[in-house]
Write a protein that holds these residues in place. Structure first.
Motif, PDB file in Angstrom:
ATOM      1  N   GLU B 109     -33.136   8.504  41.892  1.00 31.93           N
ATOM      2  CA  GLU B 109     -33.364   7.059  41.940  1.00 31.93           C
ATOM      3  C   GLU B 109     -34.694   6.818  41.220  1.00 31.93           C
ATOM      4  O   GLU B 109     -35.715   7.404  41.597  1.00 31.93           O
ATOM      5  N   ILE B 110     -34.659   5.973  40.199  1.00 36.77           N
ATOM      6  CA  ILE B 110     -35.886   5.744  39.422  1.00 36.77           C
ATOM      7  C   ILE B 110     -36.507   4.425  39.860  1.00 36.77           C
ATOM      8  O   ILE B 110     -35.864   3.381  39.813  1.00 36.77           O
ATOM      9  N   SER B 111     -37.783   4.506  40.262  1.00 37.50           N
ATOM     10  CA  SER B 111     -38.515   3.277  40.546  1.00 37.50           C
ATOM     11  C   SER B 111     -39.158   2.775  39.260  1.00 37.50           C
ATOM     12  O   SER B 111     -39.633   3.574  38.445  1.00 37.50           O
ATOM     13  N   LEU B 112     -39.173   1.478  39.097  1.00 32.10           N
ATOM     14  CA  LEU B 112     -39.725   0.901  37.867  1.00 32.10           C
ATOM     15  C   LEU B 112     -40.959   0.075  38.169  1.00 32.10           C
ATOM     16  O   LEU B 112     -41.075  -0.510  39.252  1.00 32.10           O
ATOM     17  N   PRO B 113     -41.885   0.036  37.222  1.00 35.84           N
ATOM     18  CA  PRO B 113     -43.045  -0.833  37.438  1.00 35.84           C
ATOM     19  C   PRO B 113     -42.600  -2.297  37.531  1.00 35.84           C
ATOM     20  O   PRO B 113     -41.578  -2.679  36.955  1.00 35.84           O
ATOM     21  N   ASN B 114     -43.371  -3.104  38.250  1.00 38.21           N
ATOM     22  CA  ASN B 114     -42.989  -4.497  38.458  1.00 38.21           C
ATOM     23  C   ASN B 114     -42.901  -5.291  37.164  1.00 38.21           C
ATOM     24  O   ASN B 114     -42.169  -6.256  37.070  1.00 38.21           O
ATOM     25  N   ASN B 115     -43.685  -4.868  36.177  1.00 34.57           N
ATOM     26  CA  ASN B 115     -43.687  -5.619  34.916  1.00 34.57           C
ATOM     27  C   ASN B 115     -42.736  -5.004  33.885  1.00 34.57           C
ATOM     28  O   ASN B 115     -42.893  -5.208  32.684  1.00 34.57           O
ATOM     29  N   ALA B 116     -41.747  -4.252  34.359  1.00 33.55           N
ATOM     30  CA  ALA B 116     -40.823  -3.577  33.432  1.00 33.55           C
ATOM     31  C   ALA B 116     -40.083  -4.587  32.558  1.00 33.55           C
ATOM     32  O   ALA B 116     -39.657  -5.644  33.032  1.00 33.55           O
ATOM     33  N   THR B 117     -39.944  -4.245  31.294  1.00 31.13           N
ATOM     34  CA  THR B 117     -39.153  -5.075  30.389  1.00 31.13           C
ATOM     35  C   THR B 117     -37.723  -4.534  30.376  1.00 31.13           C
ATOM     36  O   THR B 117     -37.494  -3.386  30.764  1.00 31.13           O
ATOM     37  N   PRO B 118     -36.758  -5.342  29.889  1.00 32.99           N
ATOM     38  CA  PRO B 118     -35.386  -4.821  29.777  1.00 32.99           C
ATOM     39  C   PRO B 118     -35.337  -3.563  28.923  1.00 32.99           C
ATOM     40  O   PRO B 118     -34.567  -2.628  29.217  1.00 32.99           O
ATOM     41  N   GLU B 119     -36.170  -3.492  27.892  1.00 36.68           N
ATOM     42  CA  GLU B 119     -36.178  -2.299  27.025  1.00 36.68           C
ATOM     43  C   GLU B 119     -36.656  -1.078  27.793  1.00 36.68           C
ATOM     44  O   GLU B 119     -36.104   0.018  27.645  1.00 36.68           O
ATOM     45  N   LEU B 120     -37.672  -1.277  28.627  1.00 36.34           N
ATOM     46  CA  LEU B 120     -38.195  -0.146  29.405  1.00 36.34           C
ATOM     47  C   LEU B 120     -37.159   0.333  30.424  1.00 36.34           C
ATOM     48  O   LEU B 120     -36.987   1.537  30.641  1.00 36.34           O
ATOM     49  N   VAL B 121     -36.451  -0.617  31.025  1.00 40.15           N
ATOM     50  CA  VAL B 121     -35.409  -0.244  31.997  1.00 40.15           C
ATOM     51  C   VAL B 121     -34.373   0.646  31.320  1.00 40.15           C
ATOM     52  O   VAL B 121     -33.980   1.696  31.847  1.00 40.15           O
ATOM     53  N   GLN B 122     -33.971   0.243  30.136  1.00 42.16           N
ATOM     54  CA  GLN B 122     -32.955   1.027  29.420  1.00 42.16           C
ATOM     55  C   GLN B 122     -33.505   2.388  29.022  1.00 42.16           C
ATOM     56  O   GLN B 122     -32.822   3.413  29.154  1.00 42.16           O
ATOM     57  N   ALA B 123     -34.745   2.404  28.575  1.00 39.62           N
ATOM     58  CA  ALA B 123     -35.334   3.676  28.137  1.00 39.62           C
ATOM     59  C   ALA B 123     -35.507   4.634  29.315  1.00 39.62           C
ATOM     60  O   ALA B 123     -35.209   5.837  29.213  1.00 39.62           O
ATOM     61  N   PHE B 124     -35.974   4.123  30.443  1.00 39.99           N
ATOM     62  CA  PHE B 124     -36.127   4.969  31.640  1.00 39.99           C
ATOM     63  C   PHE B 124     -34.765   5.508  32.084  1.00 39.99           C
ATOM     64  O   PHE B 124     -34.634   6.674  32.451  1.00 39.99           O
ATOM     65  N   THR B 125     -33.780   4.639  32.075  1.00 42.89           N
ATOM     66  CA  THR B 125     -32.445   5.048  32.533  1.00 42.89           C
ATOM     67  C   THR B 125     -31.901   6.160  31.637  1.00 42.89           C
ATOM     68  O   THR B 125     -31.422   7.197  32.125  1.00 42.89           O
ATOM     69  N   ARG B 126     -31.994   5.951  30.343  1.00 44.50           N
ATOM     70  CA  ARG B 126     -31.460   6.965  29.409  1.00 44.50           C
ATOM     71  C   ARG B 126     -32.216   8.286  29.551  1.00 44.50           C
ATOM     72  O   ARG B 126     -31.629   9.360  29.453  1.00 44.50           O
ATOM     73  N   ALA B 127     -33.514   8.182  29.778  1.00 39.21           N
ATOM     74  CA  ALA B 127     -34.315   9.404  29.911  1.00 39.21           C
ATOM     75  C   ALA B 127     -33.924  10.195  31.153  1.00 39.21           C
ATOM     76  O   ALA B 127     -34.019  11.425  31.176  1.00 39.21           O
ATOM     77  N   ALA B 128     -33.491   9.503  32.172  1.00 45.60           N
ATOM     78  CA  ALA B 128     -33.134  10.187  33.427  1.00 45.60           C
ATOM     79  C   ALA B 128     -31.747  10.794  33.367  1.00 45.60           C
ATOM     80  O   ALA B 128     -31.444  11.753  34.082  1.00 45.60           O
ATOM     81  N   LEU B 129     -30.889  10.220  32.535  1.00 40.41           N
ATOM     82  CA  LEU B 129     -29.495  10.671  32.518  1.00 40.41           C
ATOM     83  C   LEU B 129     -29.380  12.119  32.088  1.00 40.41           C
ATOM     84  O   LEU B 129     -30.051  12.559  31.162  1.00 40.41           O
ATOM     85  N   GLY B 130     -28.536  12.826  32.775  1.00 44.62           N
ATOM     86  CA  GLY B 130     -28.307  14.239  32.472  1.00 44.62           C
ATOM     87  C   GLY B 130     -27.207  14.721  33.373  1.00 44.62           C
ATOM     88  O   GLY B 130     -26.092  14.192  33.340  1.00 44.62           O
ATOM     89  N   GLU B 131     -27.543  15.685  34.237  1.00 41.75           N
ATOM     90  CA  GLU B 131     -26.507  16.252  35.092  1.00 41.75           C
ATOM     91  C   GLU B 131     -26.340  15.513  36.413  1.00 41.75           C
ATOM     92  O   GLU B 131     -25.397  15.782  37.146  1.00 41.75           O
ATOM     93  N   LEU B 132     -27.287  14.632  36.740  1.00 39.44           N
ATOM     94  CA  LEU B 132     -27.246  13.967  38.051  1.00 39.44           C
ATOM     95  C   LEU B 132     -26.992  12.473  37.886  1.00 39.44           C
ATOM     96  O   LEU B 132     -27.468  11.866  36.922  1.00 39.44           O
ATOM     97  N   PRO B 133     -26.261  11.887  38.845  1.00 39.23           N
ATOM     98  CA  PRO B 133     -26.121  10.422  38.804  1.00 39.23           C
ATOM     99  C   PRO B 133     -27.470   9.742  38.987  1.00 39.23           C
ATOM    100  O   PRO B 133     -28.336  10.251  39.696  1.00 39.23           O
TER     101      PRO B 133
END
Lengths: 229, 241
Positions: B109-133
């Motif tokens: 589960e990735i926590s995001l900073p309060n000032n996250a932009t939509p681009e940052l959300v996508q980048a964080f999500t993609r960076a986390a993706l791998g073998e785990l949901p």
């Protein structure tokens, strides 16, 4: 830790205008001096958290609890109790001269230590600027300012102080940096403990010699040498 | 049901009174790459219907957390979801890769900073993706704005971080922090409803204090519900008797 039912049977103001309550409960639920008990009113769904209750005095029916009670509590209210929680005072058996220092908002939490020590042959002296509740005749009481000149007297000191005042303790005692007390000491640290040790939430984190300690879980009573002050 | 990050520590304490059989997963406290100490200053303050908590999410850092808790995660009767508190895409990637081979860890589960932009959300999500949901924990106030980006980037679901609040306390000091307690619930429920209506798989959270509220969140479309400070009220006893 256990889970018990209790009942508020009496509420009164203590000397510092805090509300204290007598909680009728099984003897196993009564916290030792410095420990706490988590209490919540099951009939008050608006209460977000339980209240951390400390021992101020004990009878066979239950105990007097401090600090300030929720104003919604009334005599007759039923309580759910969880505990006792945390580490309380643990005075060495050979203490002859007990110093007590009240740097919190009430002396009530030190009263069980005073009552317990009064049964021994030792001497005890309290240093505080707070109003003194009814206490055993053996207790001498002095203003806090006297403590600085009396630090060599006790062979053990029990403190009651708020988390905010821990960083001021060295100034209060007028001790230079890197010098400790001449005798062992324990401190009951008073802090909000919202998670009561369930989550390591950090609200009551206290700087320690290495890293930090949590008042709710590692305390509320600490050997003074184990924390940073 | 599961616990929310920050509500039950870093691993399930099987000696605590919590009835673990009522939960479907365990979510750890937020873990950062480097150790974090507790926040300075006022960390806790109450208001009618709830409280503010500003803890700074103290933790040992990922390496020390793994050293201390990975054995417990492996022995956990519940699937363990590790909450990651990252400050950059690189950190997300490093932590996710380090956690993938750890036995007992079944999700991130990735926590995001309060000032996250939509681009940052996508980048964080993609960076986390791998073998785990991957679950993306969004600031609840901005979740409707950010949720689609997380799901489009590959997140399995989103969860809701507590809203932030502020007020002046009785001494006149300005206190701020995450909001907990029953007063948060109506807002959380509305957000879950809105997210569900636009097809976002949502793990509801925020101010849930009884089973009726859990069921109401499920009824408006939540895929699961996280509980937080309700565990603290009676030190784990009587969660939903």
């Amino acid at each position: 830790m256990g889970h018990y039912r209790g009942r508020v049977t009496e509420i009164r103001f203590e000397l510092n205008r805090h509300l204290e309550a007598f909680i009728a409960c099984p003897s196993q639920a009564v916290p030792h001096a410095g420990q706490y008990l988590l209490a919540s009113d099951p009939d008050d769904p608006s209460a977000s958290l339980g209240s951390s209750l400390f021992l101020a005095g004990q009878t066979s029916q239950g105990f007097w609890a401090v600090p300030s009670m929720p104003v919604t509590w009334k005599p007759g209210a039923n309580l759910n109790l969880a505990g006792p929680l945390g580490h309380g005072f643990n005075l060495p058996a050979n203490v002859q001269r007990l110093g007590l220092v009240g740097l919190g908002d009430t002396l009530a939490r030190l009263m069980p230590v005073i009552q317990q020590f009064a049964a021994s042959q030792g001497s005890m002296t309290l240093f505080s600027d707070l109003p003194l509740p009814e206490a055993p005749a053996a207790l001498e009481a002095y203003p806090l300012a006297s403590l600085v000149d009396a630090l060599d007297w006790p062979d053990f000191i029990a403190f009651d102080l708020s988390l905010e005042r821990v960083s001021e303790l060295r100034d209060t005692l007028k001790l230079p940096m890197n010098s400790g007390l001449p005798c062992p000491a324990q401190a009951l640290i008073i802090s909000s403990m919202p998670c009561a040790g369930m989550a390591q939430c950090g609200a009551c984190a206290l700087p320690a010699r290495r890293g930090w300690k949590l008042v709710c879980e590692d305390g509320p009573v600490f050997d003074l040498q184990s924390i940073k002050w | 049901m599961m616990n929310a990050a920050g509500s039950l520590g870093f691993s399930p304490d099987l000696h605590s009174p919590v009835d673990w059989s009522r939960l479907g997963a365990f979510v750890t406290n937020p873990v950062s790459l480097q150790p974090r100490t507790a926040a300075r200053g006022s960390r806790f303050s109450t208001f009618p219907g709830g409280f503010l908590l500003h803890s700074g999410y103290p933790n040992l850092g990922l390496t020390n957390t793994l050293r201390r808790y990975s054995k417990h995660w492996n022995a956990s009767p519940l699937p363990v979801i590790v909450n990651l508190l990252a400050s950059s895409v690189e950190e997300v990637m490093r932590m996710a890769r380090q956690l993938e081979p750890v036995e007992g860890v079944t999700g991130l589960e990735i926590s995001l900073p309060n000032n996250a932009t939509p681009e940052l959300v996508q980048a964080f999500t993609r960076a986390a993706l791998g073998e785990l949901p991957v679950i993306v924990r969004l600031p609840v106030e901005r979740s409707t704005e950010l949720a689609s980006g997380a799901i489009n980037a590959g997140a399995s679901a989103i969860s809701l971080a507590p809203p932030r609040g502020a007020f002046r306390d009785q001494k006149g000091a300005w206190v701020q922090g995450r909001m907990y307690g029953p007063s948060v619930y109506p807002f959380s429920l509305r957000v879950v409803q809105e997210l569900s209506q636009i097809g976002v798989p949502t793990i509801g959270a925020g101010g849930v204090t009884n089973l009726e509220q859990v069921n109401a969140m499920l009824a408006v479309g939540a895929t699961a519900v996280q509980l937080d400070s309700i565990f603290w009220r009676e030190a784990g006893y009587n969660i939903f008797p």
